[in-house]
Every structure is written in C-alpha cells, then in structure tokens.
Design a protein around this motif. Sequence first.
Motif, PDB file in Angstrom:
ATOM      1  N   UNK A 279      31.807  37.965  46.797  1.00  0.00           N
ATOM      2  CA  UNK A 279      32.359  37.367  48.077  1.00  0.00           C
ATOM      3  C   UNK A 279      31.864  35.897  48.035  1.00  0.00           C
ATOM      4  N   UNK A 280      32.662  35.009  48.898  1.00  0.00           N
ATOM      5  CA  UNK A 280      32.440  33.644  48.945  1.00  0.00           C
ATOM      6  C   UNK A 280      31.749  33.253  50.223  1.00  0.00           C
ATOM      7  N   UNK A 281      31.244  32.212  50.315  1.00  0.00           N
ATOM      8  CA  UNK A 281      30.236  31.927  51.499  1.00  0.00           C
ATOM      9  C   UNK A 281      31.224  31.925  52.833  1.00  0.00           C
ATOM     10  N   UNK A 282      32.431  31.507  52.839  1.00  0.00           N
ATOM     11  CA  UNK A 282      33.291  31.585  53.798  1.00  0.00           C
ATOM     12  C   UNK A 282      33.505  32.929  54.577  1.00  0.00           C
ATOM     13  N   UNK A 283      33.131  33.965  54.018  1.00  0.00           N
ATOM     14  CA  UNK A 283      33.348  35.394  54.451  1.00  0.00           C
ATOM     15  C   UNK A 283      32.127  35.978  55.141  1.00  0.00           C
TER      16      UNK A 283
END
Length: 306
Positions: A279-283
């Motif tokens: 996953x990426x931080x913005x999620x």
Amino acid sequence: MTRHSPQRALAKTSSLRERLLATLAQYRMSPKKSLGQNFLVSDQALDRLIAAADLSDKDLVIEIGAGLGQITRLLASKARWVIAIEFDPQLVAILQKELAPFKNITLIQTDAARCLWRGIIDYFPRQEEGKIKVIGNLPYYAAVPIIIGLEEIINQICLLIITLQKELTERIMAQPGGKAYGELSVRLQYRYWIEKIAYLPPEAFYPRPKVASQIIALRPRPTPAVYVQDEALFFRLVQAAFSQRRKTLLNALSAHQELGVSRSEWPTILAQAHIFPQRRGETLSLSEFASLTELVFPRYFALRTS
C-alpha cells in the motif's frame, strides 16, 4: 451604537466593496500581489463568516491579516478585545488612523507565519469564561505555516474561522485514498474538527484572484482524534509515509532509519498492524498511522535513549 464601536465607523451606507475601494483611493494604495493581498468584498460572505464566529463580549479575537480594517471594525463591535495582526507596513499606517476610534483593538505589525503566539496572548489576560477565536483571510503562500504555528496556543483556542484557497481546503479535509490526502490532512484532522462554512467565488475578492476560496471552521479537539504514546513519532511516521508518494509504504518507511526500524523488520510490523506492505501512504487512515506508531515506539524509544 455599542460601547466598543463608534456609530460612524460601522455605518453601512454602502457595500463592503464600495467602502474598500473608497479607502484604497483615499490613501492612494494598490493591493500588493507579492503579499497575496486579495481583500474580501462580499457582504454575504462577511455575514457568513461573522455568524460562524458566534462572537460574544467575552471573546478575545486574533485577526490575521487586518488589511484595511473592514472586518476588524465589525469584530471589535462584538468581541471583548481584538488583536489585529498585519504584516504590510503601509497597511499598518492606514490602520492606525482607521482604527483609532476603537479602544478594544491592539494592532501588531508582524509576520503571522513566524509569529510567537504565546508571547502575544500572554499580554492579554482573559476572563475565566473567555475564549480565544482566530479569524483570518490567509494568503496561500503563508497559510500552512500560520496554521501550524497556531498549534503553539491550541489549548487556548476554541475556534478558527479562516478563508483559504479552495485547493488548500480540499487538501486539509481530504480522506484516505485520494490525491489530495497527505501529511497536512492527517496533521489537522488529528487536532481539529473541520467544517466547511462557505464557498467564495473569485469575485468575492478585490482584486479578483484566479481561483476560488472557501471559509472553513477548525475546532480544536479536547483530545486528538487517535491516541498515541509519542506524538512526535506519529508525525515523523506520517511524514515518512508521504515523503515519496510513488513508493510503496514498505519502501518509503525503510528509507527512514531514524525511526529505529530496519528494512527487514518493517514487513513484520506492517503485518502486525494489518497493513499490506505494498500500500501507499495516502491510503492509510489516522487509526492505521496510530497503530504503526505504537508498534514502532519501543524501537524508536530504544534508539533515542541508547
């Protein structure tokens, strides 16, 4: 007439736009683009702003960006005291004349983005039931430093009513998963309840900017939105997660050895937090950042005390 405001200072014989243009002409002044000077000239927007502030004669108000004093006068007619902050020395000279009839306004020339707020409000002892409210039309280039700087006195503020460019308000209020969601979203939603008050088209200002704006209300939470043992670590983790938005969370966090976690340890920590490493931080939600903080804390604490 109130005890704080001369009747002639608040006479509404013309619109806010007409009064502002007349004052600019009187002092032969033009708004400075370099300072982001776009003055509010919508009477309807001003009414919405004042209604949202819900002022009483017990309030101490900090106005950021007093401009030509159009809003300052109205604030002084309703609040116990107004601290008017203005950076532009030319405007300060005008304000000294325009606000002279008011005895409950303190005018301070300073850069609100670098202001030591604690030192300012300590000069204004409040009544026990008093409140501090912050009101301002913040220039885009300085808005974030001003909002972050006010955290110094967040325990003494009950409300911020601020006007910002619409793009910035969307970043502040963004939810996980969108492009607008980022470090600023997490930081402010952690500390405040945030509410939209009014949409302002470009014609609500003079001179007319190229973009729309919004008035938003920020109400400090009595306790943060999520619990963490170490707030500084929480913000370090958030910053690390968003530092390289195109990278996976595993890769972004692994690049920050100052967190006290090696790359080989991150998959285990992420699994314990039930967060997929790709996953990426913005999620990530605030609660997921909080879970990571608690899992990282023992290692971070050991690194700091070793």
